[in-house]
Scaffold this motif. Structure first.
Motif, short mmCIF file in Angstrom:
data_model
loop_
_atom_site.label_atom_id
_atom_site.label_comp_id
_atom_site.label_asym_id
_atom_site.label_seq_id
_atom_site.Cartn_x
_atom_site.Cartn_y
_atom_site.Cartn_z
N VAL A 702 0.75 -1.12 -0.02
CA VAL A 702 -0.02 0.10 0.08
C VAL A 702 0.73 1.26 0.11
N PRO A 703 1.87 1.34 1.00
CA PRO A 703 2.60 2.77 0.91
C PRO A 703 3.49 2.90 -0.34
N THR A 716 7.39 2.70 7.26
CA THR A 716 6.04 2.73 7.93
C THR A 716 5.45 4.16 7.57
N ILE A 717 4.16 4.44 7.50
CA ILE A 717 3.64 5.70 7.03
C ILE A 717 3.89 6.61 8.04
N SER A 725 -1.44 11.51 7.36
CA SER A 725 -0.16 11.43 6.53
C SER A 725 -0.02 12.75 5.93
N SER A 726 1.19 12.65 5.19
CA SER A 726 1.66 13.94 4.34
C SER A 726 0.62 14.06 3.18
N ASP A 735 -0.15 -1.16 13.05
CA ASP A 735 1.32 -1.53 12.75
C ASP A 735 2.02 -0.95 11.45
N ILE A 736 1.14 -0.33 10.39
CA ILE A 736 1.88 0.21 9.37
C ILE A 736 2.40 1.65 9.75
N VAL A 737 2.01 2.10 10.84
CA VAL A 737 2.57 3.48 11.24
C VAL A 737 3.48 2.97 12.47
N ARG A 738 3.20 2.08 13.30
CA ARG A 738 4.11 1.98 14.51
C ARG A 738 5.06 0.74 14.35
#
Length: 764
Positions: A702-703, A716-717, A725-726, A735-738
């Motif tokens: 995804v990212p 991570t995002i 997000s930006s 988890d996609i952030v952490r």
């Protein structure tokens, strides 16, 4: 969707299927593959897309009957529906004008070669195609290949068609007569190996397409890992195409045979066909009359004198052989009432400070104390989308319970987690499941990527605020890590399903088998009118230690092992997905996932199941309850040891692990004392299976599919305090952030993102 529109019989065991799959057809490029599953107990099987028609919305697959799963697929007929078709997956083939290109296709490998040949020709290359098969009947797609090639050479083992000989002979004949700038090879692994040995001799760059053993196809399990240029790569994420001169084919061939014995035994399945009373006044805060009356009914000293309740559990010996029976049995009504009396109903409840989702803890606990169990459940559901889940798997001892005033008084904390589970279970078993109050629909469409705890929590909050929420899930089951990662002896699937059904009743729509970034893009979502996107795709990319022998057969990631057993139910006799039943199993790691893996191995018959952890037990990140349960079930703990090498037998199966003895040094950044190797101190253990549970990394699909999205150092995002997000319309959490988090922390991210997105949309 997934309907078979055409079926063509190429040979005795090779079929061409044209399948209705408009989203995949629209996004597919040469080299992409799909994951196919036939039946609810079916195995997830990778198949390269041979052709796609975006106008008709169809994709073409060429399938050879080689085992149980492929045979089940080939038995389907026109008009039948395939249970799951997920994709497109993998990276597209790199196409440019190389010059003269030889494309070598063997057997059914000719099918995925066709779109590559077409793309190469369109890019201006001179394309010479070599088609190979054992007999004339196994030469497929000749007409289509001739239409897109400058020359077609046919080789058959028996000489029944074209020239007699192997594919390498046909390729070498071309190399000897003219300059070849590039080679592509697709077919059986052994064929690709020898083509690469040939082209390496002539220094011709060669790409190969590798569809090895897969379970999920999105990078989550690590089953498809191979060694390329001395480094471990995941076929489904990094490939499926690689520099053939860098691929360790010998290792790959051994890994491809990992489940052959099991599959041989499973093929027999084809022989037969499957024939109270609610409160009138809702809780309204600590000053409600009934709350005040409860506080006055007992003195604080009487409440603190009550010992903490003990959870009822299955017998350790019995449960260590029972894969799906839940270990913790829950509290009785009497136990719950007594435990709830221990709560002092503090004026400033510090327990709530430790709850990432802000549950009104005194409110639901005091409702239990007065016997209003359904009201307690409603109080929980005002802020938690998954109370029955959190009551089972959240580390309350490190969160809400760690802030309990009882601890400061020298007593054990109130069993908040046990009470949360009790209230949620009582509501479910009563049949009187409440749906939270929903605001009037505002007509604004919101997309959620991933159906794990972060995504479900976000979806629930947005639905309550009146948004039209759609959750897109890559797998064939909703629930994310709650389904594939946590065993049923800790979190039964039926519990998760009830929580998901409750979200459906709130108006949340769920779409399975849809990979955002592959099947559809963020741009597609925006064009369909989605005004906000929450990415909760998790961190399902397993980490390995990159030590010698780690790619031996029967060494797998905890993600792969648990996915096979939990999501695919591989240990059941009626399941198509294979799994190894190890007798001497080493699990590497000390977290909750490691405990889940080693306890699962015990339940699958391991006579010796070991946790190998490089620090001491005191530094283990796993919940104390999980460590306690594992020990009770006969798991051995080998702490202050770290694997440095695996040793395989002549068939490539792991037979030993070499461990480095460790000692503890100074604390590292996490606050835990760092493990330091003791020079010359090693030990070698006999094992027949190893499960690596040393963390995960963010799934990159995804990212990497969103242009302009800012990422963190580890993929991570990057988000602000509001989980934004930006890109202003895209939020992310879990988890996609952490990079790795508990269920409750992921849910907290979802709630925070929902509140922030709501504010942004209202101000727009």
């Amino acid at each position: 969707m997934n309907k078979i529109l055409q079926k063509e019989h190429f040979s005795e065991k090779v079929f061409k299927l044209v399948i209705e799959a408009p989203l995949i057809a629209k996004s597919r490029k040469a080299g992409h593959f799909v994951i196919v599953r036939v039946g609810e107990k079916g195995e997830r099987m990778p198949l390269t897309i041979a052709a796609a028609d975006p106008v008709k919305g169809t994709i073409t697959l060429v399938v050879q009957e080689v085992g149980l799963s492929s045979t089940r697929l080939c038995e389907l007929n026109v008009g039948d529906y395939i249970t799951d078709v997920v994709g497109p997956l993998g990276k597209a083939t790199h196409i440019e004008n190389f010059g003269t290109v030889v494309c070598a296709g063997g057997g059914v490998g000719v099918a995925p070669m066709l779109p590559i040949v077409q793309a190469l020709k369109a890019a201006g290359n001179r394309v010479i195609t070599v088609l190979a098969g054992r007999t004339k009947e196994l030469i497929i797609l000749e007409k289509e290949m001739r239409e897109s090639s400058d020359e077609v050479i046919i080789m058959t083992d028996d000489g029944s068609y074209g020239q007699k000989g192997l594919v390498t002979e046909g390729v070498e004949a071309v190399i000897k007569r003219e300059k070849v700038d590039k080679c592509f090879a697709i077919g059986p692994a052994i064929m690709m190996k020898f083509v690469c040995l040939l082209t390496k001799k002539y220094d011709i760059p060669t790409d190969v397409s590798l569809n090895t053993i897969m379970v999920d196809g999105t990078g989550m399990c690590g089953a498809c890992r191979i060694t390329v240029g001395g480094k471990t790569k995941f076929v489904c994420v990094d490939g499926p195409e690689f520099d053939g001169h860098q691929v360790d084919f010998d290792e790959m061939l051994k890994r491809m045979g990992a489940f052959k014995d099991i599959e041989r035994g499973e093929i027999h399945k084809l022989d037969t066909k499957p024939a109270t009373c609610e409160a009138e006044q809702a809780a309204s805060g600590r000053n409600a009359e009934w709350r005040e009356a409860l506080r006055k009914s007992m003195k604080p000293k009487e409440r603190t004198a009550i010992p903490r309740v003990k959870m009822n559990e299955l017998d350790p010996e019995y449960r260590s052989h029972s894969r799906k029976e839940e270990v913790n049995l829950g509290l009785s009504e009497e136990q719950a009432l007594t435990e709830a009396k221990r709560c002092l109903d503090c004026a400033n409840p510090s327990c709530m400070e430790g709850c990432p989702v802000g549950i009104d803890i005194p409110g639901f606990v005091k409702n239990i104390e007065r016997g209003e169990f359904l009201e307690a459940a409603r109080t929980l559901k005002k802020t938690s989308a998954l109370p029955a889940v959190c009551g089972r798997v959240c580390p309350q001892e490190k969160q809400c319970e760690s802030k309990c005033i009882h601890l400061k008084m020298g007593h054990e904390a109130v069993a908040i987690g046990y009470l949360e589970r009790f209230a949620a279970d009582y509501e479910r078993e009563s049949g009187q499941i409440s749906v939270p109050e929903i605001a009037a629909k505002n007509g604004i469409k919101i997309a959620v990527v991933g159906s794990g705890p972060a995504g479900l929590s976000f979806a629930g909050d947005m639905a309550k605020m009146g948004y039209d929420v759609t959750v897109f899930e890559a797998l064939h089951e909703i629930g994310g890590v709650l389904k594939y990662g946590i065993p049923e002896f800790r979190l039964p699937n039926k519990i998760v399903d009830v929580e998901i059904e409750n979200l459906s009743k709130m108006g949340v729509t769920f779409v399975k088998d849809c990979i955002v970034g592959k099947t559809i893009s963020v741009e597609d979502l925006e064009s369909e009118g989605f005004k906000g996107i929450f990415v909760a795709s998790g961190a399902g990319l397993p980490n390995f230690m990159n030590i010698p022998g780690e790619n031996s057969i029967n060494i797998m990631s905890s993600n792969e092992y648990l996915t096979r057993v939990n999501l695919m139910d591989a240990a059941s006799e009626d399941a198509d997905t294979p799994v190894t039943f190890g007798k001497r199993v080493a699990v590497i790691g000390g977290g909750n996932t490691a405990m889940d893996s080693v306890r699962t191995a015990r339940r699958l018959g391991a006579e010796k199941a070991m946790i190998i952890y490089r620090r001491s037990e005191a530094e283990m990140p796993a919940r104390l309850e999980e460590v306690k349960h594992a020990k009770e079930e006969g798991v051995e703990f080998l702490t202050l040891h770290n694997p440095i090498e695996y040793i395989a037998d002549e068939k490539g199966r792991v037979k030993q692990v070499v461990l480095q003895k460790m000692e503890l040094g100074e604390p590292d950044a996490s606050g835990r004392r760092s493990p330091v190797a003791i020079p010359g101190a090693t030990v070698t253990l006999d094992i027949d299976m190893a499960i690596v549970s040393v963390g995960v990394s963010p799934n990159p699909i995804v990212p990497n599919s969103i242009p302009g999205l800012e990422l963190g150092r580890k993929g991570t995002i990057a988000v602000n305090d509001d989980m934004q997000s930006s890109i202003p319309t895209i939020y992310a959490g879990g988890d996609i952030v952490r990079g790795g988090a508990t269920v409750i922390l992921a849910m907290g991210d979802g709630r925070r993102a929902a509140a922030a997105m709501d504010r942004q949309l209202r101000q727009a």
